[in-house]
Write an enzyme that holds these catalytic residues in place. Structure first.
Site, PDB file in Angstrom:
ATOM      1  N   ARG A 167      39.821  44.258  51.511  1.00 16.74           N
ATOM      2  CA  ARG A 167      39.377  42.963  50.979  1.00 16.74           C
ATOM      3  C   ARG A 167      40.329  41.840  51.366  1.00 16.74           C
ATOM      4  O   ARG A 167      40.601  40.926  50.591  1.00 16.74           O
ATOM      5  CB  ARG A 167      39.229  43.031  49.457  1.00 16.74           C
ATOM      6  N   SER A 244      31.315  41.692  42.523  1.00 16.14           N
ATOM      7  CA  SER A 244      32.487  42.406  41.995  1.00 16.14           C
ATOM      8  C   SER A 244      33.643  41.429  41.816  1.00 16.14           C
ATOM      9  O   SER A 244      34.074  40.803  42.782  1.00 16.14           O
ATOM     10  CB  SER A 244      32.887  43.537  42.944  1.00 16.14           C
ATOM     11  N   GLU A 340      38.871  39.350  43.033  1.00 14.36           N
ATOM     12  CA  GLU A 340      38.382  39.191  44.402  1.00 14.36           C
ATOM     13  C   GLU A 340      38.099  37.732  44.744  1.00 14.36           C
ATOM     14  O   GLU A 340      38.397  37.289  45.844  1.00 14.36           O
ATOM     15  CB  GLU A 340      37.122  40.043  44.620  1.00 14.36           C
TER      16      GLU A 340
END
Length: 344
Positions: A167, A244, A340
């Site tokens: 990520r 998410s 995130e």
């Protein structure tokens, strides 16, 4: 005089999937690379703080933006080339990611099916190195085109240049999408031949097994992924969210062993670098936050990893909830959750 048209005091509610209220001092929608070469001559742009915006699916606006937002809406998609080893497919940065993936499958160029139905734009995908169901975008990435606003020229980045990680990428590490240096204009993907299915992710494997698919096609994998996502994740058009919200923590083996000795059912995934990824959703649920609200924001009842706007939430509501979840997980498990989305 520049022909660029800036929107002043632009409302950003419709430009972020959490539907958070915010106003930008100035907003310019970029539909052509040529527009970027004009910016250095624009008094509305020179010397101003700059934020680069795609689909707004990975942003949390915590207040108004005193500066210029460049909203990238460059479209176009094409097969650049193919050889014995792969298809090379390019898309403009403003293309919808989910529509781009569906198009590649319809055209007979598989490889991105595990990443079906992820919100956002193609240009944002490399920044976050999006991933799902056993595949990361970096595994299919070939190169990207960008415009360097400081040096006022077009540039390219290959796989090595981007420093992809879980990520993460060079663009996120350097904060260039916030600092407004590089505007990603297009991305090229390498979709390998012969196609090999990626079905080792447990939830996906179970979904395929329930359907009796032992040798699934690319479209059947995409359909299975979409079915899982639709069951677990809310549609941002119906319930505002940013997907998410927390990354799955990656810990050392000693920490993983300590946790498993106390919580033997903790989902964990050994990594190639010797570390261990553990499931953030499980940690959040065990900490009592699945389906629980704090003010006008909450953690979704069908997926503890998803933070949702219950109606009328502002950036501070999101921050308060995120901090509360982090604090409880930290206290109970000694593990730090990292969000995130990018906070602006």
């Amino acid at each position: 005089m520049s022909g660029l048209r800036f929107q002043q005091n632009a409302e950003l509610l419709s430009f972020n999937t959490l539907r958070l209220p915010a106003i930008a001092s100035s907003l310019l929608t970029i539909t052509d690379v040529a527009q970027l070469s004009e910016l250095r001559r624009c008094p509305e742009f020179v010397g101003r703080r700059c934020l680069i915006l795609g689909g707004g699916s990975n942003l949390v606006f915590t207040g108004n933006v005193d500066g210029v937002i460049l909203r990238v809406a460059i479209t176009g998609r094409q097969l650049l080339a193919d050889d014995a080893g792969a298809w090379y497919v390019r898309a403009g940065a403003g293309e919808s990611w989910r529509e781009f993936v569906a198009w590649t499958l319809r055209e007979g160029w598989p490889g991105l099916e595990n990443l079906s139905l992820i919100p956002g734009t193609v240009g944002a995908a490399p920044i976050q190195n999006i991933g799902a169901y056993g595949l990361e975008m970096s595994e299919r990435f070939h190169s990207l085109d960008a415009y360097d606003l400081i040096r006022d020229r077009a540039v390219s980045f290959d796989q090595k240049d981007c420093h992809f990680d879980y990520r993460d990428s060079l663009f996120k590490q350097k904060g260039w999408h916030l600092a407004g240096r590089f505007v990603i204009t297009g991305v090229t993907f390498r979709l390998p031949k012969p196609w090999q299915p990626v079905t080792h992710y447990v939830e996906l494997a179970n979904e395929l097994a329930e359907q009796g698919l032992t040798t699934p096609s690319p479209q059947q994998i995409a359909d299975a992924v979409m079915a899982i996502r639709k069951r677990k994740l809310p549609d941002p058009e119906q319930i505002p969210n940013a997907g998410s919200f927390f990354q799955n923590p990656i810990v050392d083996v000693k920490t993983a062993e300590r946790l498993v000795s106390i919580y033997p059912h903790l989902p964990r995934y050994p990594q190639s670098n010797g570390l261990v990824k553990i499931a953030a959703a499980w940690l959040i649920e065990q900490a009592g936050w699945k389906g629980r609200d704090l003010g006008r924001a909450g953690m979704f009842e069908r997926q503890a990893l998803v933070l949702v706007n219950r109606g009328g939430a502002c950036g501070q509501d999101i921050l308060d909830l995120a901090h509360a979840v982090q604090a409880d997980v930290r206290q109970r498990f000694g593990v730090e959750l990292r969000p995130e989305p990018v906070f602006v």
